[in-house]
Design an enzyme around this catalytic site. Structure first.
Site, PDB file in Angstrom:
ATOM      1  CG  MET A  90     -15.831   0.032  -7.463  1.00  0.00           C
ATOM      2  SD  MET A  90     -17.600  -0.458  -7.145  1.00  0.00           S
ATOM      3  CE  MET A  90     -17.965  -1.759  -8.062  1.00  0.00           C
ATOM      4  NE  ARG A  91     -10.460   5.011  -4.812  1.00  0.00           N
ATOM      5  CZ  ARG A  91      -9.857   4.183  -4.109  1.00  0.00           C
ATOM      6  NH1 ARG A  91      -9.903   3.958  -2.608  1.00  0.00           N
ATOM      7  NH2 ARG A  91      -8.875   3.396  -4.414  1.00  0.00           N
ATOM      8  CG  LEU A  93     -17.824  10.805  -5.011  1.00  0.00           C
ATOM      9  CD1 LEU A  93     -18.972  11.500  -6.057  1.00  0.00           C
ATOM     10  CD2 LEU A  93     -16.413  11.241  -5.470  1.00  0.00           C
ATOM     11  CG  ASN A 107     -23.899   5.384  -7.895  1.00  0.00           C
ATOM     12  OD1 ASN A 107     -22.829   5.151  -8.477  1.00  0.00           O
ATOM     13  ND2 ASN A 107     -24.329   4.727  -6.914  1.00  0.00           N
ATOM     14  CG  HIS A 109     -26.430   0.410  -5.387  1.00  0.00           C
ATOM     15  ND1 HIS A 109     -24.978   0.421  -5.004  1.00  0.00           N
ATOM     16  CD2 HIS A 109     -26.945  -0.380  -4.824  1.00  0.00           C
ATOM     17  CE1 HIS A 109     -25.115  -0.379  -4.139  1.00  0.00           C
ATOM     18  NE2 HIS A 109     -26.305  -0.858  -3.869  1.00  0.00           N
ATOM     19  CG  ASP A 141     -28.316  12.316  -0.882  1.00  0.00           C
ATOM     20  OD1 ASP A 141     -27.483  11.043  -0.553  1.00  0.00           O
ATOM     21  OD2 ASP A 141     -29.374  12.358  -0.804  1.00  0.00           O
ATOM     22  CG  ASP A 145     -25.141   3.413  -2.779  1.00  0.00           C
ATOM     23  OD1 ASP A 145     -24.449   3.837  -3.627  1.00  0.00           O
ATOM     24  OD2 ASP A 145     -24.419   2.467  -2.204  1.00  0.00           O
ATOM     25  CD  GLU A 174     -25.499  -2.523 -12.895  1.00  0.00           C
ATOM     26  OE1 GLU A 174     -24.400  -1.686 -12.944  1.00  0.00           O
ATOM     27  OE2 GLU A 174     -25.453  -3.683 -12.086  1.00  0.00           O
TER      28      GLU A 174
END
Ligand code: GAR
Length: 200
Positions: A90-91, A93, A107, A109, A141, A145, A174
């Site tokens: 939840m941060r 990067l 990731n 999302h 990247d 997102d 998911e």
């Protein structure tokens, strides 16, 4: 066999889906570590049950974001894996970490990107009034997102949906999408061509 590490901040239901997919032989990988920024994450208990080493880089103990990220980068380098899977991390990067692992970080999302980036994607979808929502697995990247998309699944949004109801419907997908993307990666069936991801 490829080595992966999962980076997660909380409940870890996606992490559990990965553990299960490895255990039942669907995903040909070894999960070498769970890395978390949150010492209270339930994902830690899931790792312990599965016998997966846990590395806690407790965000709250660092005087600055830079020092936290430096410690996180060191932990990630030490893990020595082929792929990092952000599963409810939840941060955002920092660029130094993203640049250190090009094409080696994915990731999940809970939205159909590029719509509804950032936090509370399901709430954003309900508030916007979209009729379709879903999840996206993408490479990470330096954008928020915004990396090349590997897989997406969509679900309908019902008139009666609140954020939680929609989140639950998306989450089921998911749990299929993320292990599937890891499987494809581990089978060397994914190639990034600019913005596009080709699956062979
Ligand atoms: C999942 O819905 C994931 O897509 C989302 O957090 C949840 C984590 O659940 N991630 C983000 O919103 C990232 N910005 P989990 O801990 O049970 O896997």
């Amino acid at each position: 066999m490829k080595r992966i590490a999962v980076v997660a901040s909380g409940r870890g239901s996606n992490f559990q889906a990965i553990i299960d997919a490895i255990h039942n032989g669907t995903v040909p990988a070894e999960c070498a570590a769970l890395i978390t920024d949150n010492p209270k994450a339930y994902a830690i208990e899931r790792a312990q049950v599965a016998g997966i080493p846990v590395v806690v880089i407790d965000y709250s103990t660092f005087p600055s974001r830079e020092l936290y990220e430096r410690a996180l980068l060191l932990a990630m380098q030490k893990a020595d894996v082929d792929l990092f899977v952000l599963a409810g991390y939840m941060r955002i990067l920092g660029a130094s970490i993203v640049r250190a692992f090009p094409g080696k970080m994915i990731n999940i999302h809970p939205a159909l990107l590029p719509a509804f980036t950032g936090l509370h994607a399901q709430r954003q979808a309900v508030q916007y009034g979209v009729k379709l929502a879903g999840c996206t697995v993408h490479f990470v990247d330096e954008s928020l997102d915004g990396g090349p998309i590997i897989l997406q699944k969509c679900v309908p949004v019902m008139d009666s949906d609140d954020e939680d109801a929609l989140a639950e419907r998306i989450l089921e997908h998911e749990h299929e999408c993320l292990p599937e993307a890891i499987r494809l990666f581990c089978q060397d069936r994914i190639v990034i061509e600019g913005r596009k991801v080709r699956i062979f």
